[in-house]
Design a protein around this motif. Structure first.
Motif, mmCIF file in Angstrom:
data_model
loop_
_atom_site.group_PDB
_atom_site.id
_atom_site.type_symbol
_atom_site.label_atom_id
_atom_site.label_comp_id
_atom_site.label_asym_id
_atom_site.label_seq_id
_atom_site.Cartn_x
_atom_site.Cartn_y
_atom_site.Cartn_z
ATOM 1 N N LEU A 146 43.696 31.304 8.832
ATOM 2 C CA LEU A 146 42.740 30.841 9.838
ATOM 3 C C LEU A 146 42.171 29.470 9.475
ATOM 4 O O LEU A 146 41.738 28.724 10.351
ATOM 5 C CB LEU A 146 41.608 31.852 10.019
ATOM 6 C CG LEU A 146 41.976 33.116 10.810
ATOM 7 C CD1 LEU A 146 40.801 34.079 10.849
ATOM 8 C CD2 LEU A 146 42.406 32.772 12.238
ATOM 9 N N LEU A 147 42.165 29.138 8.190
ATOM 10 C CA LEU A 147 41.741 27.799 7.780
ATOM 11 C C LEU A 147 42.714 26.747 8.312
ATOM 12 O O LEU A 147 42.315 25.641 8.693
ATOM 13 C CB LEU A 147 41.652 27.702 6.249
ATOM 14 C CG LEU A 147 40.271 27.980 5.634
ATOM 15 C CD1 LEU A 147 39.871 29.425 5.860
ATOM 16 C CD2 LEU A 147 40.270 27.661 4.143
ATOM 17 N N ILE A 180 32.598 29.224 2.846
ATOM 18 C CA ILE A 180 33.290 28.247 3.697
ATOM 19 C C ILE A 180 34.280 28.956 4.613
ATOM 20 O O ILE A 180 34.346 28.683 5.819
ATOM 21 C CB ILE A 180 34.005 27.195 2.826
ATOM 22 C CG1 ILE A 180 32.978 26.375 2.040
ATOM 23 C CG2 ILE A 180 34.874 26.268 3.685
ATOM 24 C CD1 ILE A 180 33.562 25.474 0.985
ATOM 25 N N GLU A 181 35.062 29.874 4.031
ATOM 26 C CA GLU A 181 36.047 30.611 4.824
ATOM 27 C C GLU A 181 35.373 31.426 5.911
ATOM 28 O O GLU A 181 35.824 31.453 7.062
ATOM 29 C CB GLU A 181 36.867 31.524 3.910
ATOM 30 C CG GLU A 181 38.031 32.204 4.602
ATOM 31 C CD GLU A 181 38.820 33.092 3.649
ATOM 32 O OE1 GLU A 181 38.537 34.300 3.602
ATOM 33 O OE2 GLU A 181 39.710 32.561 2.949
ATOM 34 N N GLY A 182 34.266 32.066 5.581
ATOM 35 C CA GLY A 182 33.540 32.873 6.561
ATOM 36 C C GLY A 182 33.036 32.038 7.732
ATOM 37 O O GLY A 182 33.155 32.431 8.900
ATOM 38 N N ALA A 183 32.479 30.863 7.420
ATOM 39 C CA ALA A 183 31.977 29.969 8.475
ATOM 40 C C ALA A 183 33.109 29.515 9.388
ATOM 41 O O ALA A 183 32.968 29.475 10.625
ATOM 42 C CB ALA A 183 31.288 28.762 7.843
ATOM 43 N N LEU A 184 34.255 29.187 8.803
ATOM 44 C CA LEU A 184 35.396 28.712 9.596
ATOM 45 C C LEU A 184 35.979 29.830 10.461
ATOM 46 O O LEU A 184 36.382 29.581 11.601
ATOM 47 C CB LEU A 184 36.469 28.133 8.670
ATOM 48 C CG LEU A 184 36.103 26.796 8.017
ATOM 49 C CD1 LEU A 184 37.098 26.437 6.923
ATOM 50 C CD2 LEU A 184 36.049 25.683 9.054
ATOM 51 N N ILE A 185 36.017 31.042 9.928
ATOM 52 C CA ILE A 185 36.538 32.170 10.714
ATOM 53 C C ILE A 185 35.666 32.400 11.942
ATOM 54 O O ILE A 185 36.167 32.606 13.054
ATOM 55 C CB ILE A 185 36.623 33.442 9.841
ATOM 56 C CG1 ILE A 185 37.762 33.315 8.834
ATOM 57 C CG2 ILE A 185 36.828 34.683 10.717
ATOM 58 C CD1 ILE A 185 37.814 34.424 7.797
ATOM 59 N N VAL A 186 34.345 32.338 11.767
ATOM 60 C CA VAL A 186 33.425 32.502 12.901
ATOM 61 C C VAL A 186 33.699 31.429 13.956
ATOM 62 O O VAL A 186 33.755 31.718 15.165
ATOM 63 C CB VAL A 186 31.950 32.429 12.426
ATOM 64 C CG1 VAL A 186 31.006 32.321 13.625
ATOM 65 C CG2 VAL A 186 31.608 33.660 11.598
ATOM 66 N N VAL A 193 26.605 20.559 3.203
ATOM 67 C CA VAL A 193 25.976 21.711 2.530
ATOM 68 C C VAL A 193 27.002 22.810 2.292
ATOM 69 O O VAL A 193 27.074 23.398 1.202
ATOM 70 C CB VAL A 193 24.786 22.242 3.366
ATOM 71 C CG1 VAL A 193 24.305 23.578 2.815
ATOM 72 C CG2 VAL A 193 23.645 21.235 3.367
ATOM 73 N N LEU A 194 27.821 23.090 3.324
ATOM 74 C CA LEU A 194 28.864 24.116 3.182
ATOM 75 C C LEU A 194 29.850 23.744 2.075
ATOM 76 O O LEU A 194 30.203 24.563 1.224
ATOM 77 C CB LEU A 194 29.620 24.283 4.500
ATOM 78 C CG LEU A 194 29.070 25.298 5.502
ATOM 79 C CD1 LEU A 194 29.855 25.226 6.799
ATOM 80 C CD2 LEU A 194 29.109 26.714 4.932
#
Length: 399
Positions: free
Chosen positions: A7-8, A138-144, A128-129
């Motif tokens: 997903l990244l 970082i991965e969690g934010a990008l998946i959202v 900040v991320l």
């Protein structure tokens, strides 16, 4: 299984540039170039799966593998120059467009706010991320953000309601007059060299020799296939929406910046806001992944640590982000830097893809996890396309 690293890659290649390219394709050629997306998705899955397998099997990202396996000093220096120019400097140049795209989306959603605040705010949030150095955060934010993009663009497509027969017809290869440039642009926005460095780098950091490597490779292949297919569906939704809205009309110049406004007469105010939210999410995802990819490439080629938590890694990522933020905030024109980066990319892409294919065919490096004969046969036309794409890009920049 849990989706993640794949997903990244989707987050990286679905940006304002992809939105513009898909919109132009739909507006100018209707559904006729959908087959190009299918080909691009298959080619990208093949290449990204190989890059991912390199990271899973060896614990090395692509840049580190290049540096450690090239023995001739001249070739090693040339490889370092090309990778740092194309991926490091290129990521910095393209970052301005990513931040501008996210900012434009927010301007459409919240027009009462001062538009000058958005680019610095987005840059600070991204910084900040990145500075947390925590992969899961970082991965969690990008998946959202990828999930948000998917919901937005697919919902917009449903509202546009394109004729299914025309969509299906688009999967039959055809080349309308004057479409070759758009075909190559669609392929070029999907097969992105810095994603090879990003994907291999993320998975190399997760390398664990005590795990069942074969099982991890299978899970990674599923993750890669689903994630990149999702990216293809998002691009298809954008192309199809633009086709319904603009094909056969005098829509003027189509871009990510004005698509949200231009869709309003056809789909109403809600779709207008939907598209703006999608543009904002696309800009944000690319704004975060471009510095990551650049940091993996630069640090790997210089022999520095490629751990996200390492000071040098974070420093390179922040420098790339800062360059883009300055260019976007001050309204500077990064054309000269982008042209240089595109030329370097044109040279780098065929070299890196050929080297990647060579690496994953070496038993001394990959052990029992080398390419199968079938994969090598299938990847051959992809390599031919990449050489053609690179030659075209270089000639278009020179002449």
């Amino acid at each position: 299984m849990r989706l993640g690293p794949g997903l990244l890659v989707t987050a990286a290649f679905i940006g304002p540039g992809t939105i513009t390219t898909a919109s132009v394709a739909g507006a100018n050629f209707g559904f006729a170039l959908i087959w190009t997306l299918l080909f691009s998705v298959i080619a990208t899955i093949l290449l990204q799966s190989m890059a991912a397998r390199l990271g899973v099997t060896t614990g090395q990202d692509l840049a580190t593998a290049l540096r450690t396996t090239i023995k001739t000093p001249v070739f090693k220096l040339l490889a370092a120059f090309l990778v740092i120019s194309a991926i490091g400097i290129g990521s910095a140049a393209y970052e301005a467009g990513n931040l501008s795209g996210a900012s434009l989306g927010l301007q459409e959603i919240l027009p009462s706010f001062n538009p000058l605040i958005w680019t610095p705010l987005i840059a600070i949030l991204s910084a900040v991320l990145l500075y947390t150095g925590k992969h899961k955060v970082i991965e969690g934010a990008l998946i959202v953000l990828v999930v948000l993009m998917s919901l937005v663009f697919i919902s917009t497509l449903i509202m546009a309601a394109p004729p299914l027969t025309l969509v299906l017809k688009g999967f039959i290869p055809s080349l309308p007059e004057n479409s070759i440039t758009t075909v190559l642009a669609l392929i070029g926005t999907t097969i992105v060299p810095y994603n090879l460095f990003l994907h291999s780098g993320v998975l190399a950091q997760k390398h664990d020799k005590n795990k069942d490597i074969e099982k991890v490779i299978k899970e990674t292949n599923v993750d890669t296939s689903i994630s990149i297919t999702l990216g293809g569906i998002i691009t298809l939704a954008i192309l199809s929406t633009a086709s319904v809205a603009f094909y056969g009309t005098d829509a003027g110049k189509i871009s990510a910046a004005n698509m949200a406004v231009q869709l309003e007469p056809l789909l109403g105010g809600m779709a207008h806001y939907f598209f703006a939210i999608g543009l904002c999410a696309a800009g944000l995802t690319s704004a975060i992944t471009a510095p990551l990819a650049g940091a993996y490439a630069v640090c790997g080629m210089l022999g520095w640590s490629t751990k996200m938590s390492h000071t040098r890694f974070k420093g390179v990522a922040i420098i790339i982000l800062a360059f883009g933020a300055v260019v976007a905030s001050l309204g500077l024109d990064p054309v000269a830097v982008i042209i240089f980066a595109q030329a370097a990319n044109g040279l780098l892409l065929p070299i890196v893809t050929c080297y990647l294919v060579w690496l994953v065919n070496q038993k001394s490096i990959m052990g029992e996890y080398t390419n199968s004969v079938f994969v090598n046969v299938v990847v051959f036309p992809v390599l031919l396309l990449i050489f053609s794409l690179s030659i075209y890009k270089l000639f278009s920049l020179i002449f």
